[in-house]
Design an enzyme around this catalytic site. Structure first.
Site, PDB file in Angstrom:
ATOM      1  N   LYS A   1       2.906 -12.524   6.957  1.00  0.00           N
ATOM      2  CA  LYS A   1       3.488 -13.475   5.999  1.00  0.00           C
ATOM      3  C   LYS A   1       3.760 -14.803   6.682  1.00  0.00           C
ATOM      4  O   LYS A   1       3.460 -15.867   6.152  1.00  0.00           O
ATOM      5  CB  LYS A   1       4.804 -12.923   5.429  1.00  0.00           C
ATOM      6  CG  LYS A   1       4.629 -11.763   4.474  1.00  0.00           C
ATOM      7  CD  LYS A   1       5.960 -11.417   3.827  1.00  0.00           C
ATOM      8  CE  LYS A   1       5.866 -10.100   3.100  1.00  0.00           C
ATOM      9  NZ  LYS A   1       7.166  -9.550   2.720  1.00  0.00           N
TER      10      LYS A   1
ATOM     11  N   GLU B   1       4.586   3.003   6.308  1.00  0.00           N
ATOM     12  CA  GLU B   1       5.592   1.969   6.519  1.00  0.00           C
ATOM     13  C   GLU B   1       6.884   2.567   7.093  1.00  0.00           C
ATOM     14  O   GLU B   1       7.648   1.884   7.757  1.00  0.00           O
ATOM     15  CB  GLU B   1       5.879   1.265   5.180  1.00  0.00           C
ATOM     16  CG  GLU B   1       6.153  -0.214   5.312  1.00  0.00           C
ATOM     17  CD  GLU B   1       6.182  -0.910   3.964  1.00  0.00           C
ATOM     18  OE1 GLU B   1       5.265  -1.706   3.695  1.00  0.00           O
ATOM     19  OE2 GLU B   1       7.112  -0.679   3.167  1.00  0.00           O
TER      20      GLU B   1
ATOM     21  N   HIS C   1     -18.434  14.828   0.188  1.00  0.00           N
ATOM     22  CA  HIS C   1     -19.806  14.333   0.273  1.00  0.00           C
ATOM     23  C   HIS C   1     -19.874  12.971   0.958  1.00  0.00           C
ATOM     24  O   HIS C   1     -20.914  12.322   0.951  1.00  0.00           O
ATOM     25  CB  HIS C   1     -20.418  14.262  -1.130  1.00  0.00           C
ATOM     26  CG  HIS C   1     -20.464  15.601  -1.787  1.00  0.00           C
ATOM     27  ND1 HIS C   1     -21.610  16.368  -1.859  1.00  0.00           N
ATOM     28  CD2 HIS C   1     -19.484  16.352  -2.353  1.00  0.00           C
ATOM     29  CE1 HIS C   1     -21.337  17.517  -2.467  1.00  0.00           C
ATOM     30  NE2 HIS C   1     -20.048  17.520  -2.784  1.00  0.00           N
TER      31      HIS C   1
HETATM   32  O1  PA5 Z   1       8.197  -1.332   0.813  1.00  0.00           O
HETATM   33  C1  PA5 Z   1       8.307  -2.528   0.968  1.00  0.00           C
HETATM   34  O2  PA5 Z   1       9.337  -3.039   1.418  1.00  0.00           O
HETATM   35  C2  PA5 Z   1       7.189  -3.476   0.586  1.00  0.00           C
HETATM   36  O3  PA5 Z   1       6.028  -2.827   0.261  1.00  0.00           O
HETATM   37  C3  PA5 Z   1       7.640  -4.276  -0.606  1.00  0.00           C
HETATM   38  O4  PA5 Z   1       7.867  -3.409  -1.675  1.00  0.00           O
HETATM   39  C4  PA5 Z   1       6.595  -5.309  -0.988  1.00  0.00           C
HETATM   40  O5  PA5 Z   1       6.377  -6.182   0.094  1.00  0.00           O
HETATM   41  C5  PA5 Z   1       7.053  -6.099  -2.204  1.00  0.00           C
HETATM   42  O6  PA5 Z   1       8.278  -6.703  -1.941  1.00  0.00           O
HETATM   43  P1  PA5 Z   1       9.126  -7.324  -3.110  1.00  0.00           P
HETATM   44  O7  PA5 Z   1       9.468  -6.254  -4.063  1.00  0.00           O
HETATM   45  O8  PA5 Z   1      10.322  -7.918  -2.439  1.00  0.00           O
HETATM   46  O9  PA5 Z   1       8.263  -8.384  -3.756  1.00  0.00           O
END
Ligand code: PA5
Length: 440
Positions: free
Chosen positions: A415, A280, A301
């Site tokens: 989303k 990310e 394996h």
């Molecule tokens: O790193 C990130 O921004 C995402 O993985 C969020 O943690 C994830 O989408 C969860 O978001 P939130 O904590 O707002 O529910």
């Protein structure tokens, strides 16, 4: 202490020092891209002591009044706690005889069967819920929370349920914060300047980890010591610089996939955490190393064939830990039917080390460079060091790559489509367009 051995991965890395030095300055002075989200850099030193004490008190209360804790969250609000509990308490934690509650993770997907199974496993047992969402609006955890809140309210009444719900969210904004305030849930804060994937050392990770019986002061101590180490502007002194440099050099030479490997099954979920952290942070602007993971020797394996002889676009980073707590020696067998008496009396750690060394040589000779990360014994302190090390190296690495390591614009695309297809108010036109594309 963590050391980085890149002798089997890269040569002289001094060419990257100016870029690292710049990246280091951006992190230390909060002056680079995404500088609103570098609150994690000094967190192991500056964390809120009052909140930390409340986390410990809440963990104690949950241990006293609950046989299970449902931890609801996804992505950065899930993977760190899951990884730490697996690593420090075992992937079989829920099956073990213990004084601490079982821990079930929910809200990390949309499977009805998975949710139902957790509800069935809890059954009539006393339980609490820790709902974690920085934004407070993420669909998966919000939906799961409805189910467990309803279950709690049916069992304990509204007021009783409120005393068993712990909300970890933004300090002021979002639907979860409003709900928590209205219902009187105890709340913990995800700091504004710490993004989800860098949040494991905040209440996001600390509360569930503490409920599992881990000494979170040791976890923070390991992170704090690594933070000090990572403040060094000297390449030789700073393992995060070395790791960031080696992986960027490998990427530039065409190694587009990094496999994080460990010989500890309990580390498997930490590699999931690492994949989110790096994927990310770096995967944007059509750039970035693709983060993958394996658990050795199991995956030798299954994935071993590809790693040894498939397309040569891979490198491995292998995390090696200090000695195991268990000292297991291979039993002698009079009949020697399996021909293994040459190993009789040998320690399992010794055998694993030979497997690691043999694999290292085979993979490097097969064209897969290996970076070795040597960590300490498997404990909370070492994990704190590793978490901070990976976070700092990730920030450096993203800057050296030329991206903003602290945003995630691409996560929004699915989303929007999901909301449109679900008929969320405001998305009607888009929904019609998508259904036409899908031929529905
Ligand atoms: O790193 C990130 O921004 C995402 O993985 C969020 O943690 C994830 O989408 C969860 O978001 P939130 O904590 O707002 O529910």
């Amino acid at each position: 202490m963590i050391s980085v051995d890149y002798s089997k991965a890269a040569g002289d890395l001094s060419g990257l020092e100016p870029a690292l030095s710049q990246a280091h300055q951006w992190l230390q002075e909060a002056t680079g891209r995404g500088n609103d989200f570098v609150g994690w850099v000094n967190l192991p030193r500056d964390y809120d002591r009052e909140e930390f004490a409340r986390i410990q008190a809440a963990a104690k209360k949950i241990q006293g009044d609950s046989r299970a804790l449902v931890v609801i969250g996804i992505g950065g609000s899930y993977l760190g706690a899951r990884g730490a509990i697996d690593f420090l308490c075992s992937p079989n934690y829920n099956l073990k005889k213990k004084d601490t509650p079982n821990i079930y993770f929910a809200g990390n997907g949309l499977s009805a069967d998975y949710l139902q199974e957790i509800m069935d496993l809890i059954g009539e047992e006393d339980f609490s819920v820790n709902v974690i969402s920085k934004s407070g609006t993420t669909t998966e955890p919000a939906v799961a929370f409805r189910f467990f809140r309803e279950m709690l309210e049916k069992k304990y009444g509204k007021a009783g349920a409120a005393g068993r719900i712990y909300a970890t969210t933004d300090k002021a904004r979002g639907a979860l914060k409003s709900l928590a305030d209205a219902e009187g849930y105890e709340t913990f804060v995800v700091p504004d300047d710490v993004g989800g994937r860098y949040s494991v050392l905040t209440a996001v990770g600390l509360l569930p980890i503490a409920v599992a019986g881990v000494d979170i002061t040791r976890l923070m101590a390991g992170a704090a010591d690594m933070m000090e180490t990572c403040r060094s502007g000297e390449f030789r002194q700073n393992p995060a610089w070395q790791y960031a440099a080696a992986r960027n050099e490998l990427y530039r030479s065409g190694k587009k996939i990094e496999i994080l490997a460990s010989y500890e099954p309990a580390f498997r979920f930490m590699t999931e955490w690492w994949k989110q952290l790096y994927g990310e942070s770096e995967g944007k602007e059509n750039k970035g190393i693709f983060p993958a993971s394996v658990e050795f020797t199991a995956d030798l394996h299954s994935m071993g064939q590809y790693i040894q002889q498939g397309e040569r676009h891979l490198f491995e980073t292998v995390v090696r830990f200090g000695p195991s707590a268990a000292e297991l020696k291979v039993p002698y067998d009079q009949g020697d039917g399996d021909g293994l008496n040459f190993l009789a009396g040998k320690d399992m750690d010794y055998i694993a080390t030979q497997a690691m060394d043999g694999t290292l040589l085979a993979h490097v000779e097969g064209g897969v460079p290996n970076i070795i990360l040597r960590a300490g014994e498997k404990n909370a302190y070492t994990l704190g060091e590793l978490i901070y090390f990976f976070e700092y190296a990730c920030g450096l690495s993203g800057y050296v790559l030329g991206v903003n390591p602290f945003d995630q614009p691409g996560v929004e695309a699915y989303k929007k489509n999901m909301f449109a297809l679900l008929g969320k108010p405001g998305y009607e036109d888009m929904g019609a367009e998508l259904r036409a594309k899908l031929g529905k």
